[in-house]
Design a protein around this motif. Structure first.
Motif, PDB file in Angstrom:
ATOM      1  N   GLU A  84      -3.868 -11.318   5.401  1.00 54.54           N
ATOM      2  CA  GLU A  84      -3.217 -12.616   5.604  1.00 54.54           C
ATOM      3  C   GLU A  84      -2.586 -13.141   4.312  1.00 54.54           C
ATOM      4  OE1 GLU A  84      -2.408 -14.083   8.334  1.00 54.54           O
ATOM      5  OE2 GLU A  84      -1.522 -15.730   7.178  1.00 54.54           O
ATOM      6  N   LYS A  85      -3.261 -12.880   3.185  1.00 55.68           N
ATOM      7  CA  LYS A  85      -2.789 -13.413   1.893  1.00 55.68           C
ATOM      8  C   LYS A  85      -1.637 -12.603   1.285  1.00 55.68           C
ATOM      9  CE  LYS A  85      -7.023 -13.718   0.114  1.00 55.68           C
ATOM     10  NZ  LYS A  85      -8.012 -13.571  -0.885  1.00 55.68           N
ATOM     11  N   SER A  86      -1.403 -11.392   1.795  1.00 55.65           N
ATOM     12  CA  SER A  86      -0.419 -10.497   1.165  1.00 55.65           C
ATOM     13  C   SER A  86       1.002 -10.799   1.617  1.00 55.65           C
ATOM     14  CB  SER A  86      -0.727  -9.044   1.523  1.00 55.65           C
ATOM     15  OG  SER A  86      -1.938  -8.664   0.950  1.00 55.65           O
ATOM     16  N   PRO A  87       1.987 -10.541   0.730  1.00 51.49           N
ATOM     17  CA  PRO A  87       3.385 -10.613   1.183  1.00 51.49           C
ATOM     18  C   PRO A  87       3.698  -9.402   2.051  1.00 51.49           C
ATOM     19  CG  PRO A  87       3.274  -9.891  -1.109  1.00 51.49           C
ATOM     20  CD  PRO A  87       1.855 -10.148  -0.682  1.00 51.49           C
ATOM     21  N   SER A  88       4.706  -9.516   2.898  1.00 50.09           N
ATOM     22  CA  SER A  88       5.034  -8.394   3.777  1.00 50.09           C
ATOM     23  C   SER A  88       5.874  -7.340   3.051  1.00 50.09           C
ATOM     24  CB  SER A  88       5.805  -8.884   5.003  1.00 50.09           C
ATOM     25  OG  SER A  88       6.260  -7.773   5.746  1.00 50.09           O
ATOM     26  N   ALA A  89       5.510  -6.092   3.235  1.00 47.31           N
ATOM     27  CA  ALA A  89       6.285  -4.972   2.674  1.00 47.31           C
ATOM     28  C   ALA A  89       7.651  -4.874   3.354  1.00 47.31           C
ATOM     29  CB  ALA A  89       5.525  -3.667   2.884  1.00 47.31           C
ATOM     30  N   PHE A  90       7.817  -5.579   4.472  1.00 48.15           N
ATOM     31  CA  PHE A  90       9.077  -5.483   5.222  1.00 48.15           C
ATOM     32  C   PHE A  90      10.031  -6.621   4.869  1.00 48.15           C
ATOM     33  CE2 PHE A  90       6.204  -3.489   8.682  1.00 48.15           C
ATOM     34  CZ  PHE A  90       6.208  -2.279   8.004  1.00 48.15           C
ATOM     35  N   HIS A  91       9.634  -7.408   3.857  1.00 45.89           N
ATOM     36  CA  HIS A  91      10.488  -8.518   3.410  1.00 45.89           C
ATOM     37  C   HIS A  91      10.762  -9.425   4.616  1.00 45.89           C
ATOM     38  CE1 HIS A  91      10.665  -5.710   0.117  1.00 45.89           C
ATOM     39  NE2 HIS A  91      11.077  -4.803   0.978  1.00 45.89           N
ATOM     40  N   ASN A  92      12.029  -9.810   4.848  1.00 44.56           N
ATOM     41  CA  ASN A  92      12.272 -10.679   6.011  1.00 44.56           C
ATOM     42  C   ASN A  92      13.053  -9.943   7.101  1.00 44.56           C
ATOM     43  OD1 ASN A  92      14.729 -10.501   4.753  1.00 44.56           O
ATOM     44  ND2 ASN A  92      15.351 -12.588   5.240  1.00 44.56           N
ATOM     45  N   ALA A  93      12.856  -8.611   7.172  1.00 44.87           N
ATOM     46  CA  ALA A  93      13.639  -7.823   8.134  1.00 44.87           C
ATOM     47  C   ALA A  93      13.403  -8.315   9.568  1.00 44.87           C
ATOM     48  CB  ALA A  93      13.257  -6.351   8.023  1.00 44.87           C
ATOM     49  N   PRO A  94      14.495  -8.509  10.328  1.00 43.45           N
ATOM     50  CA  PRO A  94      14.324  -8.952  11.723  1.00 43.45           C
ATOM     51  C   PRO A  94      13.906  -7.819  12.652  1.00 43.45           C
ATOM     52  CG  PRO A  94      16.663  -8.769  11.185  1.00 43.45           C
ATOM     53  CD  PRO A  94      15.911  -8.450   9.923  1.00 43.45           C
ATOM     54  N   THR A  95      14.159  -6.581  12.216  1.00 39.23           N
ATOM     55  CA  THR A  95      13.799  -5.403  13.021  1.00 39.23           C
ATOM     56  C   THR A  95      13.130  -4.386  12.109  1.00 39.23           C
ATOM     57  OG1 THR A  95      15.703  -5.758  14.468  1.00 39.23           O
ATOM     58  CG2 THR A  95      14.751  -3.556  14.479  1.00 39.23           C
ATOM     59  N   THR A 130      19.382  -1.000   5.891  1.00 29.37           N
ATOM     60  CA  THR A 130      18.015  -0.525   6.113  1.00 29.37           C
ATOM     61  C   THR A 130      17.269  -0.409   4.789  1.00 29.37           C
ATOM     62  OG1 THR A 130      18.748   1.762   5.875  1.00 29.37           O
ATOM     63  CG2 THR A 130      18.616   0.913   8.128  1.00 29.37           C
ATOM     64  N   CYS A 131      15.963  -0.260   4.893  1.00 30.60           N
ATOM     65  CA  CYS A 131      15.151   0.192   3.759  1.00 30.60           C
ATOM     66  C   CYS A 131      14.038   1.066   4.329  1.00 30.60           C
ATOM     67  CB  CYS A 131      14.557  -0.996   2.994  1.00 30.60           C
ATOM     68  SG  CYS A 131      13.619  -0.501   1.529  1.00 30.60           S
ATOM     69  N   ILE A 132      13.885   2.239   3.760  1.00 29.23           N
ATOM     70  CA  ILE A 132      12.784   3.124   4.145  1.00 29.23           C
ATOM     71  C   ILE A 132      11.533   2.622   3.432  1.00 29.23           C
ATOM     72  CG2 ILE A 132      11.852   5.471   3.872  1.00 29.23           C
ATOM     73  CD1 ILE A 132      14.738   6.509   4.221  1.00 29.23           C
ATOM     74  N   VAL A 133      10.488   2.357   4.185  1.00 27.02           N
ATOM     75  CA  VAL A 133       9.229   1.896   3.585  1.00 27.02           C
ATOM     76  C   VAL A 133       8.174   2.950   3.895  1.00 27.02           C
ATOM     77  CG1 VAL A 133       7.482   0.071   3.576  1.00 27.02           C
ATOM     78  CG2 VAL A 133       9.902  -0.533   3.777  1.00 27.02           C
TER      79      VAL A 133
END
Ligand SMILES: Cc1cc2nc3c(=O)[nH]c(=O)nc-3n(C[C@H](O)[C@H](O)[C@H](O)COP(=O)(O)O)c2cc1C
Length: 187
Positions: A84-95, A130-133
């Motif tokens: 819950e405390k972590s930022p998302s690795a997906f940034h603000n990607a809508p998809t 895109t970004c490959i994660v």
């Protein structure tokens, strides 16, 4: 668009507009699945197209937590509080595309990453960023992650191999980062 033009022009984008990529366009991009090389032509990768904000945020935050812990040598599953405390690795990607592969197949990861790059190039050709994660261990290994995986209809013996975030670039398109490979040796 020429292949080299796409390979040279594609960049990893990490800031997206608040606008969904139309489903028809995603379907069109995913047409590359029919052509992507894959080990033994087993076609074992299963792709989930995520657009639900809560699902994207949960997996993205879990991913960041798992990677941060991994970098500290901690291999155990993270707690929900940590996630819950972590930022998302997906940034603000809508998809976000989640590519799953069988855990017991040696080439799951290779198949998924090859497909991910083909998706990234096809998306770029359509004006979609895109970004490959990359996946480390299993971001969906928690109880909640596993119940999400079940809800996606993905069997337990599959694990996420790689993610591709997708959307329309917000702000300036990223500049190419210089590469610093060791020189190629020809013998
Ligand atoms: C295997 C792999 C894993 C990656 N994982 C991440 C990631 O976790 N987070 C991220 O923001 N970018 C990730 N990237 C994107 C790279 O950071 C990016 O490709 C690199 O910085 C070069 O930039 P470019 O793609 O714009 O040319 C990953 C790329 C690859 C190939």
């Amino acid at each position: 668009m020429e292949l080299m033009e796409a390979m040279k022009g594609r960049r990893s984008v990490r800031r997206f507009q608040d606008r969904l990529v139309p489903k028809e366009m995603i379907e069109n991009i995913l047409g590359v699945m029919e052509y992507s090389p894959n080990a033994g032509n087993r076609n074992s990768i299963r792709t989930i197209v995520l657009t639900n904000r809560d699902e994207i945020d949960y997996i993205g935050k879990a991913h960041t937590t798992v990677i941060n812990n991994f970098n500290k040598g901690v291999m155990t599953l993270p707690s929900e509080e940590e996630i819950e405390k972590s930022p998302s690795a997906f940034h603000n990607a809508p998809t976000v595309l989640a590519l799953f592969g069988p855990k017991n197949f040696y080439f799951s990861s290779a198949d998924a990453y090859i497909l991910a790059q083909n998706i990234a190039l096809a998306a770029y050709e359509q004006g979609v960023s895109t970004c490959i994660v990359g996946e480390v261990l299993n971001s969906m290994g928690t109880e909640k992650g596993q119940s999400l995986q079940k809800a996606f209809g993905i069997p337990e013996n599959f694990a996420p191999q790689v993610y591709v975030t997708m959307g329309y670039c917000q702000g300036n398109y990223p500049k190419r980062l210089p590469r610093h490979y060791a020189p190629v040796i020809y013998r």
